[in-house]
Structures are given as C-alpha cells and as structure tokens.
Scaffold this motif. Structure first.
Motif, PDB file in Angstrom:
ATOM      1  N   TYR A 157      -6.252  -5.709 -22.818  1.00 17.95           N
ATOM      2  CA  TYR A 157      -7.139  -4.845 -23.430  1.00 17.95           C
ATOM      3  C   TYR A 157      -6.763  -5.046 -24.954  1.00 17.95           C
ATOM      4  CZ  TYR A 157      -9.038  -2.576 -19.367  1.00 17.95           C
ATOM      5  OH  TYR A 157      -9.727  -2.321 -18.359  1.00 17.95           O
ATOM      6  N   MET A 158      -5.686  -5.356 -25.387  1.00 19.05           N
ATOM      7  CA  MET A 158      -5.408  -5.591 -26.783  1.00 19.05           C
ATOM      8  C   MET A 158      -6.227  -6.975 -27.202  1.00 19.05           C
ATOM      9  SD  MET A 158      -3.881  -3.281 -28.602  1.00 19.05           S
ATOM     10  CE  MET A 158      -2.984  -1.915 -28.141  1.00 19.05           C
ATOM     11  N   LEU A 159      -5.981  -8.017 -26.312  1.00 15.32           N
ATOM     12  CA  LEU A 159      -6.562  -9.081 -26.730  1.00 15.32           C
ATOM     13  C   LEU A 159      -8.253  -8.962 -26.409  1.00 15.32           C
ATOM     14  CD1 LEU A 159      -6.327 -12.152 -27.227  1.00 15.32           C
ATOM     15  CD2 LEU A 159      -5.732 -12.694 -25.159  1.00 15.32           C
ATOM     16  N   LEU A 160      -8.552  -8.318 -25.459  1.00 20.52           N
ATOM     17  CA  LEU A 160     -10.026  -7.936 -25.325  1.00 20.52           C
ATOM     18  C   LEU A 160     -10.670  -7.403 -26.599  1.00 20.52           C
ATOM     19  CD1 LEU A 160     -10.201  -7.130 -21.606  1.00 20.52           C
ATOM     20  CD2 LEU A 160     -11.028  -9.333 -22.603  1.00 20.52           C
ATOM     21  N   MET A 161     -10.072  -6.505 -26.979  1.00 19.26           N
ATOM     22  CA  MET A 161     -10.449  -5.522 -28.286  1.00 19.26           C
ATOM     23  C   MET A 161     -10.501  -6.461 -29.358  1.00 19.26           C
ATOM     24  SD  MET A 161      -8.539  -1.986 -27.476  1.00 19.26           S
ATOM     25  CE  MET A 161      -8.924  -1.156 -28.949  1.00 19.26           C
ATOM     26  N   GLY A 162      -9.567  -7.483 -29.649  1.00 19.36           N
ATOM     27  CA  GLY A 162      -9.401  -8.179 -30.577  1.00 19.36           C
ATOM     28  C   GLY A 162     -10.538  -9.187 -30.597  1.00 19.36           C
ATOM     29  N   LEU A 163     -11.004  -9.955 -29.582  1.00 18.72           N
ATOM     30  CA  LEU A 163     -12.082 -10.661 -29.147  1.00 18.72           C
ATOM     31  C   LEU A 163     -13.271 -10.349 -29.609  1.00 18.72           C
ATOM     32  CD1 LEU A 163     -10.705 -12.807 -25.921  1.00 18.72           C
ATOM     33  CD2 LEU A 163     -10.961 -13.765 -28.423  1.00 18.72           C
ATOM     34  N   THR A 164     -13.592  -8.885 -29.129  1.00 17.11           N
ATOM     35  CA  THR A 164     -14.683  -8.107 -29.312  1.00 17.11           C
ATOM     36  C   THR A 164     -14.821  -7.774 -30.990  1.00 17.11           C
ATOM     37  OG1 THR A 164     -14.635  -6.714 -27.386  1.00 17.11           O
ATOM     38  CG2 THR A 164     -15.938  -5.810 -28.940  1.00 17.11           C
ATOM     39  N   LEU A 165     -14.016  -7.370 -31.602  1.00 17.57           N
ATOM     40  CA  LEU A 165     -13.933  -7.673 -33.221  1.00 17.57           C
ATOM     41  C   LEU A 165     -14.329  -8.682 -33.791  1.00 17.57           C
ATOM     42  CD1 LEU A 165     -11.052  -4.826 -34.034  1.00 17.57           C
ATOM     43  CD2 LEU A 165     -13.432  -4.548 -34.007  1.00 17.57           C
ATOM     44  N   PHE A 166     -13.604  -9.580 -33.351  1.00 23.22           N
ATOM     45  CA  PHE A 166     -13.664 -11.319 -33.959  1.00 23.22           C
ATOM     46  C   PHE A 166     -15.277 -11.569 -33.563  1.00 23.22           C
ATOM     47  CE2 PHE A 166     -13.269 -15.603 -34.093  1.00 23.22           C
ATOM     48  CZ  PHE A 166     -12.244 -15.810 -35.104  1.00 23.22           C
ATOM     49  N   SER A 167     -15.691 -11.523 -32.223  1.00 22.40           N
ATOM     50  CA  SER A 167     -17.031 -11.922 -32.026  1.00 22.40           C
ATOM     51  C   SER A 167     -17.995 -11.404 -32.667  1.00 22.40           C
ATOM     52  CB  SER A 167     -17.255 -11.909 -30.542  1.00 22.40           C
ATOM     53  OG  SER A 167     -17.279 -10.721 -30.001  1.00 22.40           O
ATOM     54  N   SER A 168     -17.784  -9.995 -33.132  1.00 26.63           N
ATOM     55  CA  SER A 168     -18.828  -9.150 -33.776  1.00 26.63           C
ATOM     56  C   SER A 168     -18.699  -9.691 -35.521  1.00 26.63           C
ATOM     57  CB  SER A 168     -18.212  -7.496 -33.698  1.00 26.63           C
ATOM     58  OG  SER A 168     -18.341  -7.094 -32.451  1.00 26.63           O
ATOM     59  N   VAL A 169     -17.643 -10.045 -35.893  1.00 25.20           N
ATOM     60  CA  VAL A 169     -17.901 -10.478 -37.397  1.00 25.20           C
ATOM     61  C   VAL A 169     -18.727 -11.870 -37.035  1.00 25.20           C
ATOM     62  CG1 VAL A 169     -16.614 -11.403 -39.086  1.00 25.20           C
ATOM     63  CG2 VAL A 169     -15.566  -9.656 -38.143  1.00 25.20           C
ATOM     64  N   LEU A 170     -18.631 -12.853 -36.358  1.00 24.56           N
ATOM     65  CA  LEU A 170     -19.223 -13.860 -36.111  1.00 24.56           C
ATOM     66  C   LEU A 170     -20.713 -13.733 -35.821  1.00 24.56           C
ATOM     67  CD1 LEU A 170     -17.132 -15.958 -33.547  1.00 24.56           C
ATOM     68  CD2 LEU A 170     -17.317 -16.233 -36.165  1.00 24.56           C
ATOM     69  N   VAL A 171     -21.091 -12.561 -34.935  1.00 25.93           N
ATOM     70  CA  VAL A 171     -22.474 -12.125 -34.832  1.00 25.93           C
ATOM     71  C   VAL A 171     -23.240 -11.816 -36.219  1.00 25.93           C
ATOM     72  CG1 VAL A 171     -24.150 -10.736 -33.530  1.00 25.93           C
ATOM     73  CG2 VAL A 171     -22.182 -11.642 -32.476  1.00 25.93           C
ATOM     74  N   ILE A 172     -22.404 -10.854 -37.000  1.00 23.17           N
ATOM     75  CA  ILE A 172     -23.022 -10.404 -38.077  1.00 23.17           C
ATOM     76  C   ILE A 172     -23.323 -11.498 -39.143  1.00 23.17           C
ATOM     77  CG2 ILE A 172     -22.376  -8.791 -39.982  1.00 23.17           C
ATOM     78  CD1 ILE A 172     -21.034  -7.026 -37.988  1.00 23.17           C
ATOM     79  N   PHE A 173     -22.341 -12.094 -39.318  1.00 19.44           N
ATOM     80  CA  PHE A 173     -22.376 -13.513 -40.380  1.00 19.44           C
ATOM     81  C   PHE A 173     -23.366 -14.311 -40.099  1.00 19.44           C
ATOM     82  CE2 PHE A 173     -18.529 -11.174 -42.098  1.00 19.44           C
ATOM     83  CZ  PHE A 173     -18.931 -11.458 -43.347  1.00 19.44           C
ATOM     84  N   GLY A 174     -23.286 -14.556 -38.794  1.00 22.53           N
ATOM     85  CA  GLY A 174     -24.440 -15.518 -38.025  1.00 22.53           C
ATOM     86  C   GLY A 174     -25.758 -15.194 -38.226  1.00 22.53           C
ATOM     87  N   ASN A 175     -26.092 -13.934 -37.816  1.00 19.99           N
ATOM     88  CA  ASN A 175     -27.608 -13.387 -38.209  1.00 19.99           C
ATOM     89  C   ASN A 175     -27.923 -13.509 -39.619  1.00 19.99           C
ATOM     90  OD1 ASN A 175     -28.010 -12.840 -35.204  1.00 19.99           O
ATOM     91  ND2 ASN A 175     -27.015 -11.059 -35.509  1.00 19.99           N
ATOM     92  N   LEU A 176     -26.700 -13.130 -40.582  1.00 19.18           N
ATOM     93  CA  LEU A 176     -27.196 -13.071 -42.026  1.00 19.18           C
ATOM     94  C   LEU A 176     -27.376 -14.456 -42.373  1.00 19.18           C
ATOM     95  CD1 LEU A 176     -27.232 -11.858 -45.031  1.00 19.18           C
ATOM     96  CD2 LEU A 176     -24.748 -12.389 -44.997  1.00 19.18           C
ATOM     97  N   ALA A 177     -26.689 -15.490 -41.907  1.00 23.16           N
ATOM     98  CA  ALA A 177     -26.820 -16.855 -42.092  1.00 23.16           C
ATOM     99  C   ALA A 177     -28.446 -17.299 -41.728  1.00 23.16           C
ATOM    100  CB  ALA A 177     -25.793 -17.910 -41.564  1.00 23.16           C
TER     101      ALA A 177
END
Length: 336
Positions: A301-321
């Motif tokens: 779950y620690m790794l899953l939570m980290g992947l969730t946060l990491f992918s969220s950053v990608l989504v936010i900056f990807g949509n901005l781009a």
C-alpha cells in the motif's frame, strides 16, 4: 499594432498558466487526503503494508510496538495523516516492502523505462493516426475510407492483452525475430551502441502494441475533426480559388483539425500508468506500470499510495501542458 496583440496574448497565457500552477497544491492536497483515506480504510494491517507479512512474522512483539509507535498508529487519524504528509513533503514517501527500498526511489528508478515506452508508443500511434485520418477524411465515403474504418473498429474491439500475446507468439516464439520480454537481454551489452540497439529491439513489440491500443481513438478524432473543418467557409473559399485538394487539407484544414487531438492527448495523460500496466506486465517491461501491478498483487500500500501521488502530478502538469499547447496552436484562444 501586431506587436501589441502578440504581447497581450502571451501575457494572458502567462497569467493563465500561473493561476493553474497556483491551483496545483490544493489539488495535490485533496488527492493526498483521498489516497490516505483509501489506505486507512483498507483491511490490510498498516504494519504489514509497511514492512510486508514475511518481515512482520519474524518480529518480536516489542519490535512491532516500536514500529507502530513510529508510524503513529496510536494517534488519531488526522494526526497520522499530518505525520504522513509531513514525510511526503520532505521526500519520505514510505518504504516498499516488495522492493526493499524507499518508495520514491523505486518509482524514479522505473519511470525512465515507462517514459521511453509511452513516448515511443504514443508517438508512433499519433503519426500513423494522423496520416490515416487525413487520408480517410479526404476520401470520405470511398471504398478506402470504408476499409480504414473497418480496420479501425477491428483494432478497437480487440483487447490489448490479446494483441500483446498474439504479437509475442508470432514475432518472438514462431518467427524468432524479436525478444519476447524484458528491456535488455540477459547478457546486457556493456558498450553504448550495442546497448542502444539491444533496447531498441526489445522496445519494438511493446511500443507497437501500445500504439495499436490507442491508434483507433486517435484515428477517430483526427478523421472527425478534419471532416468538420472541411465544412468551414474558409475551406470552401480555398477550393473556390482553385487550390489543390492536398494543399487545402494539409495547409488549411490540418492545423485546426489538430485542436481536438491535442485536447485528447492531454486527457490521455492519466493512462501513462494505467494504459501501460497491461503492456508492461505481458512483456515484463520494467516500468511503473509493471511496478503498480506488482504493488497491487502483493498489497504494497505504501508503494500504491506513492504511485497514486506520482501519477496525479503527471496528470495535473500534463493537462496544463495540453491547455497551453491548445492556445499556442489556436491563436483565437485568449486567456485573461
């Protein structure tokens, strides 16, 4: 006058981008709350999720109590969240019991492989889709158009994992042309160019399968966008002036037809992880898609939570781009 207009548009776009950047911290805060809530409500023991079942079974009650105290399990849930968030801000994303290393380190180690696969796959998909979409739209209603649409529907209807398995069987097991799995050979080359060629050979199959999995959507967007643009008055005017059909489509219709496609690419940013899970798992490609599959399979779950946060950053900056690219391609869009 022209210089003044250019300055106004650029200034407005910069202000819009700044406002979007300011909105990022609250969005990430909300995502972190949701991620922690899912972890908190899960049936898995936090200590097991942190260290793994095998490690916990070997520990004494005293050592377990120390770990529980370290994780703040005796604290109220909001205190536990704040302690976890403080660690996240300082770069401590937890410890992965399946990788035996810090979560952020495990993610960053796998990220370049996913970037290589997705950029190659999506780039190949975009190039093929744009070409076929332009050809199909320019020949709308013809036999060629019907054939391309039929192939597109067929590709869209076949599951990605099935395409991957068939490709692996055909080109790896039967013909023996390409490697069936991994990113490099077991006897990894030590010099630069042989290593690059080895990675390229391993990349062909997973990148092609990933490209096919999204080509149908890209093709449909390009084709429909070009057909809509071809109905515009300025296209009719260009044709009335006697311009060649190829020039009308490429020089006049293509740029405006790209606008919905750019938006679609921005929307597909979340699939950077999710869309690559199947392909990476089948071909054992060492990216974050495979990492997410392993984490879910073994309840890390620690790794899953980290992947969730990491992918969220990608989504936010990807949509901005994507929004910024949309404004650059279409000068009619003005942000203020």
């Amino acid at each position: 006058m022209a210089e003044g207009v250019t300055y106004t548009v650029d200034h407005g776009l910069a202000q819009y981008a700044l406002r979007r950047v300011i909105q990022i911290p609250p969005l990430l805060l909300g995502i972190s709350i949701l991620s922690f809530a899912i972890f908190y409500l899960s049936p898995v023991d936090p200590v097991i999720a942190y260290l793994g079942l095998t490690t916990v079974q070997k520990m004494s009650p005293e050592d377990l109590a120390k770990v529980e105290e370290q994780l703040g399990l005796g604290q109220p849930v909001h205190i536990r969240y704040m302690l976890w968030l403080e660690k996240i801000v300082h770069g401590d994303w937890g410890y992965s019991h399946i990788k035996k290393r810090p979560v952020l380190e495990a993610i960053l180690e796998r990220f370049p492989a996913t970037i290589l696969l997705t950029i190659t796959g999506y780039g190949l998909s975009a190039i093929i889709s744009i070409f076929l979409g332009l050809v199909s739209a320019s020949k709308a209603g013809s036999k060629l158009d019907r054939v391309l649409n039929g192939i597109n529907y067929l590709i869209y209807s076949i599951p990605t994992f099935l395409v991957a398995l068939v490709a692996m069987f055909l080109f790896s097991l039967w013909l023996g042309w390409l490697p069936s799995s991994r990113m490099v050979s077991v006897d990894t080359p030590t010099t630069t160019w042989p290593l690059i060629l080895d990675v390229a050979r391993h990349l062909i199959l997973p990148a092609t399968v990933l490209a096919l999995s999204h080509m149908a959507v890209f093709y449909a967007y390009i084709r429909s966008s070009v057909l809509e643009v071809l109905k515009e008055n300025y296209i009719l005017t260009a044709r009335a002036k006697g311009l060649e059909e190829r020039s009308v489509i490429i020089r006049h219709a293509f740029r405006n037809a790209l606008l919905p496609f750019i938006t679609q690419v921005g929307i597909l940013i979340p699939f950077l992880i999710g869309g690559s899970v199947v392909v990476e798992s089948v071909f054992a490609w060492p990216g974050i898609g495979l990492l997410a599959y392993e984490a879910a399979l073994r309840a890390d779950y620690m790794l899953l939570m980290g992947l969730t946060l990491f992918s969220s950053v990608l989504v936010i900056f990807g949509n901005l781009a994507a929004d910024i690219a949309y404004a650059i391609v279409d000068p009619r869009i003005k942000y203020s």
